[in-house]
Design an enzyme around this catalytic site. Structure first.
Site, PDB file in Angstrom:
ATOM      1  N   SER A 196       0.813  -1.221   0.000  1.00  0.00           N
ATOM      2  CA  SER A 196       0.000   0.000   0.000  1.00  0.00           C
ATOM      3  C   SER A 196       0.845   1.268   0.000  1.00  0.00           C
ATOM      4  O   SER A 196       0.520   2.236  -0.690  1.00  0.00           O
ATOM      5  CB  SER A 196      -0.937   0.000   1.214  1.00  0.00           C
ATOM      6  OG  SER A 196      -1.809  -1.098   1.177  1.00  0.00           O
ATOM      7  N   HIS A 202       0.826   4.785   4.468  1.00  0.00           N
ATOM      8  CA  HIS A 202       0.197   5.275   3.249  1.00  0.00           C
ATOM      9  C   HIS A 202       0.620   6.720   2.953  1.00  0.00           C
ATOM     10  O   HIS A 202       1.008   7.039   1.826  1.00  0.00           O
ATOM     11  CB  HIS A 202      -1.317   5.202   3.386  1.00  0.00           C
ATOM     12  CG  HIS A 202      -1.846   3.801   3.455  1.00  0.00           C
ATOM     13  ND1 HIS A 202      -3.190   3.511   3.570  1.00  0.00           N
ATOM     14  CD2 HIS A 202      -1.210   2.599   3.426  1.00  0.00           C
ATOM     15  CE1 HIS A 202      -3.355   2.202   3.609  1.00  0.00           C
ATOM     16  NE2 HIS A 202      -2.169   1.635   3.532  1.00  0.00           N
TER      17      HIS A 202
END
Length: 513
Positions: free
Chosen positions: A293, A344
């Site tokens: 991610s 992220h």
């Protein structure tokens, strides 16, 4: 029609294409009608140029209505809330009947009024009026000198120049999206699927011990020097859904990035973004984590860099969709528990910086690239220095328990004890910390400390039957059968189906009798 109108027609087209950066949408076969668009200009997203000998105003009215219909079709195709069409007529003479009332106000598409058509007439007697109206819309000077006579060579020259500029712009934009074919995107997709299958074969991709063993981001081991854990999480995934979501995202974003930046620049962007995401997770999230991610958010960051360098092309092609998808992902990530948003956001920032460092193929900006390289290196170095100088801030109870369990399984009891002692002084520490600490102390023959910590575990959790059982064993070893019986009875009361507890109580009763 004289060459004067034809020259003015192409001179206007040249101005809008060259100076105002409009793009050709449609050119008629007779080359007397051109549709141009520039969605960034909210006052005039679409321009229609028509070279025609106007005769009656009712024909012009019908043409305006058809222009509005075509503009409405463009609006729907581009999913715009509204659109303004500027409709230019280049004609030797205006309509012979009354026509001013037909163009005084913009014509609105009848059904919804979302498409407006503002018409301007350029005729030989009123060129200046036409220029003045156009200047009011475009806020620019239309200082075109119109001669009485033009040759065919003059017409061909201005027409060729306008069409060449438009053609070169199209080629240049296409080249931006054709810098390479996807390669490493598919490689990483294959690797992460293969690693997932391997994890499922040797244990489970959702098993904490398996994830730690094969490279998940785990702060205690990074602090011990396992630096590769900044990179290995990129190819690990926790569960099938996690793998599917990241693989699909990688396919759609990765192929776009490789076509814009080329495969080798993509590789650097992806790895730097993954590394940056892991560093951010290392600093701001003590929990174990894995997944691509952070690197995938880095691809979003690379697209944002593309948007910063080519804002018009970005918003015309993908910009609003990218921002919408990114916004939805961020909102979802912050609202859902258990998502490593530090990784992220770190990947997003690192991807933007990495894209700036490598820039675009065959396009160099040495000063900007060097500046972003220095910023990135300084940021990474500063975060790593902070992390390794303040290790206590990078650990939480869960990671300490997991690490202590790993030490115990490796029979490194003294390391487990030292690790858990740091947490045993916290008033908010859980009963599990005291229990695991006591287990390590029992293995180290430190029974006094083990008793103390088992009692603290029981104080924290009155139903902790394992703690009662271990405490009973220590009392038996000390031949304190009365206390041992009390603890064993409590363990049996809490978990009567556990045979070991009942057997221990029977043995203790033998000594008491």
């Amino acid at each position: 029609m004289s060459f004067q109108e034809e020259y003015l027609f192409w001179r206007l087209a040249h101005y809008f294409i060259s100076d105002q950066e409009y793009r050709i949408v449609q050119l008629s076969k007779e080359q007397n009608e051109i549709w141009l668009e520039k969605m960034e200009n909210k006052e005039a997203q679409v321009i229609r140029l028509l070279r025609y000998n106007l005769d009656w105003s009712n024909w012009m009215q019908k043409d305006i209505e058809l222009t509005a219909m075509n503009g409405e079709r463009i609006r729907k195709q581009l999913a715009k809330s509204s659109i303004n069409v500027i409709n230019f007529y280049v004609t030797p003479h205006p309509p012979v009947d009354d026509y001013e009332f037909r163009i005084k106000e913009p014509f609105q598409f009848p059904s919804n009024g979302k498409t407006k058509v503002q018409s301007i007439i350029f005729d030989r007697a009123h060129y200046e009026q036409g220029f003045q109206k156009a200047e009011g819309i475009f806020h620019d000077s239309f200082a075109f000198s119109i001669e009485e006579n033009y040759s065919e060579n003059d017409i061909d020259k201005i027409k060729l120049s306008a069409l060449s500029i438009a053609s070169n712009k199209v080629k240049e934009e296409k080249n931006i999206f054709n810098q390479g074919k996807p390669f490493f995107t598919y490689i990483f997709m294959i690797i992460q699927v293969a690693v997932f299958l391997f994890l499922e074969a040797v244990g489970s991709s959702t098993d904490t011990s398996t994830l730690i063993k094969y490279g998940a981001k785990f702060n205690p081991l990074i602090l011990e020097g396992e630096w590769w854990r900044f990179f290995t999480p990129i190819i690990l995934h926790i569960g099938l859904l996690h793998l599917l979501m990241n693989t699909v995202s990688l396919y759609y974003l990765g192929t776009v990035i490789e076509r814009i930046f080329g495969k080798w620049r993509f590789l650097l962007i992806y790895l730097i973004a993954g590394f940056g995401g892991s560093i951010a997770s290392f600093i701001f999230s003590p929990a174990i984590s894995a997944g691509a991610s952070g690197a995938i958010y880095g691809l979003f960051g690379a697209l944002l860099y593309f948007g910063a360098i080519y804002p018009k092309l970005f918003f015309r092609t993908m910009g609003f969709n990218i921002l919408l998808i990114l916004g939805i992902n961020l909102i979802f990530g912050f609202s859902m528990p258990g998502i490593d948003m530090a990784g992220h956001i770190g990947g997003l920032i690192a991807g933007f910086l990495a894209a700036g460092i490598v820039h675009f193929p065959r396009k160099k900006k040495p000063a900007l690239q060097l500046l972003l390289l220095v910023i990135t290196a300084g940021l990474f170095a500063g975060l790593l220095k902070f992390g390794f100088n303040e290790p206590g801030r990078l650990l939480n109870e869960q990671s300490a328990l997991i690490m202590a369990q790993e030490y115990i399984e490796a029979e490194e009891y003294d390391q487990a004890q030292n690790l858990l002692l740091d947490y045993s002084h916290d008033n908010n520490v859980s009963a599990e910390v005291y229990f695991l600490l006591s287990y390590a102390e029992i293995k180290l023959n430190e029974f006094t400390q083990a008793k103390e910590h088992l009692q603290l575990a029981i104080d924290k959790r009155a139903d902790f039957h394992e703690a009662y059982y271990n405490l009973a064993l220590i009392y038996v070893d000390e031949k304190n059968y009365i206390e041992a019986k009390k603890c064993a009875e409590k363990a049996v009361e809490l978990m009567p189906e556990q045979t070991d507890y009942g057997n221990l109580l029977k043995e203790i009763n033998k000594y008491i009798k």
